[in-house]
Design an enzyme around this catalytic site. Structure first.
Site, short mmCIF file in Angstrom:
data_model
loop_
_atom_site.label_atom_id
_atom_site.label_comp_id
_atom_site.label_asym_id
_atom_site.label_seq_id
_atom_site.Cartn_x
_atom_site.Cartn_y
_atom_site.Cartn_z
CG HIS A 35 -1.94 -0.73 0.98
ND1 HIS A 35 -1.64 -2.19 2.34
CD2 HIS A 35 -2.69 -1.61 0.69
CE1 HIS A 35 -3.02 -2.60 2.38
NE2 HIS A 35 -3.24 -2.78 1.06
CE LYS A 147 -0.96 -10.42 -2.46
NZ LYS A 147 -2.18 -10.02 -2.62
#
Ligand code: AMP
Length: 278
Positions: A35, A147
């Site tokens: 993140h 991802k």
């Protein structure tokens, strides 16, 4: 200081005076290095960065998975502040889905296989919440992790089809030193499962090596991934895939960009990873 906002109205008011362009990073919270890399890219490319933290019930196909999803808002806000994020929007469920809410955004073929097949309703939940976030934030750009490669493709398709003005930016997968893709779900792994989990990356790397050496058979690369995975007794393989990089259809022969991907369970914890061949 990062401003933490709860309601649509607070968000609207803050954005009215925000410097453009605005970069959006949607998350489920339990923030980690993956993140952080999205936040850094958003900050580098925009004047205002908005991070949303919302464990979206509609994208969990299993209630136990939703209940068990890790949450720590105070820590998340500290991380956002550390990354100089301007606004964190962390709404209660009814601010995202007000009473009477009755619309689903459902993306077509690209949402069908892989995660779409393994987790029925998951991408409807993702597309619906991301459409709402795009509408509420009105960002010039939104950042997503490679991802979740299929998720990026689903959101791109949605944004294009619905003529949403937010550009969808894909960012590289951040990994632990041993290759394990960083995920909020890694926290659930036991010590033995954590030690076994890099087998996902090893399987993908072995197949990529074969592709680099000239192998173009989809079945040969799927077999190579299974060969590596079978040596790890804690790994319960859900799928391995060699799919077209644009349509996500399974490939017999690789003749263009391809996505190698897999989903593996360790006990109750389900991990995914992928590598793009191009
Ligand atoms: P999540 O909170 O898991 O929904 O993730 C929020 C965003 O961060 C999604 O766009 C993910 O693809 C992205 N993300 C999650 N893990 C990673 C990672 N290891 N590297 C890069 N991006 C990631």
């Amino acid at each position: 200081m990062t401003r933490v906002l709860r309601t649509r109205e607070e968000l609207r008011a803050a954005l009215a005076s925000a410097e453009r362009p605005v970069g959006l990073v949607p998350t489920l919270g339990w923030l980690h290095e993956g993140h952080r890399s999205l936040m850094r890219q958003a900050r580098a490319e925009n004047s205002t960065t908005v991070v949303t933290i919302f464990v979206n019930p509609r994208q969990f196909n299993r209630p136990d998975d939703f209940e068990r999803y890790p949450r720590n808002e105070a820590r998340d806000i500290g991380i956002a502040d550390d990354e100089a994020v301007d606004i964190v929007w962390a709404p209660p469920v009814e601010e995202v889905y007000p009473p009477g809410f009755d619309t689903t955004v459902s993306v077509g073929a690209v949402a069908g296989p892989l995660e779409g097949a393994a987790r029925p309703g998951h991408f409807d939940g993702v597309a619906t919440v991301v459409a709402i976030l795009f509408a509420l934030v009105g960002a010039e750009r939104a950042y997503f992790g490679q991802k979740d490669a299929q998720q990026v493709m689903v959101i791109r398709q949605m944004a294009r089809d619905l003529a949403l003005p937010t550009a969808v930016i894909a960012c590289p997968t951040v990994r632990e030193p041993d290759g394990l893709a960083i995920s909020s779900r890694n926290v659930h792994l036991s010590a033995a499962e954590r030690a076994a989990a890099p087998v996902l990356h090893r399987a993908l790397a072995a197949a990529r090596d074969q592709w680099e050496a000239g192998e173009r058979s989809g079945e040969a690369l799927r077999a190579e991934m299974r060969r590596v995975l079978v040596d790890e007794p804690l790994a319960d393989v859900e799928y391995v895939s060699v799919a077209d990089g644009v349509t996500l259809r399974e490939l017999a022969v690789i003749d263009g960009p391809a996505l190698l991907s897999l989903a593996v369970r360790f006990g109750a914890t389900r991990l995914i990873d992928n590598v793009l061949l191009e």
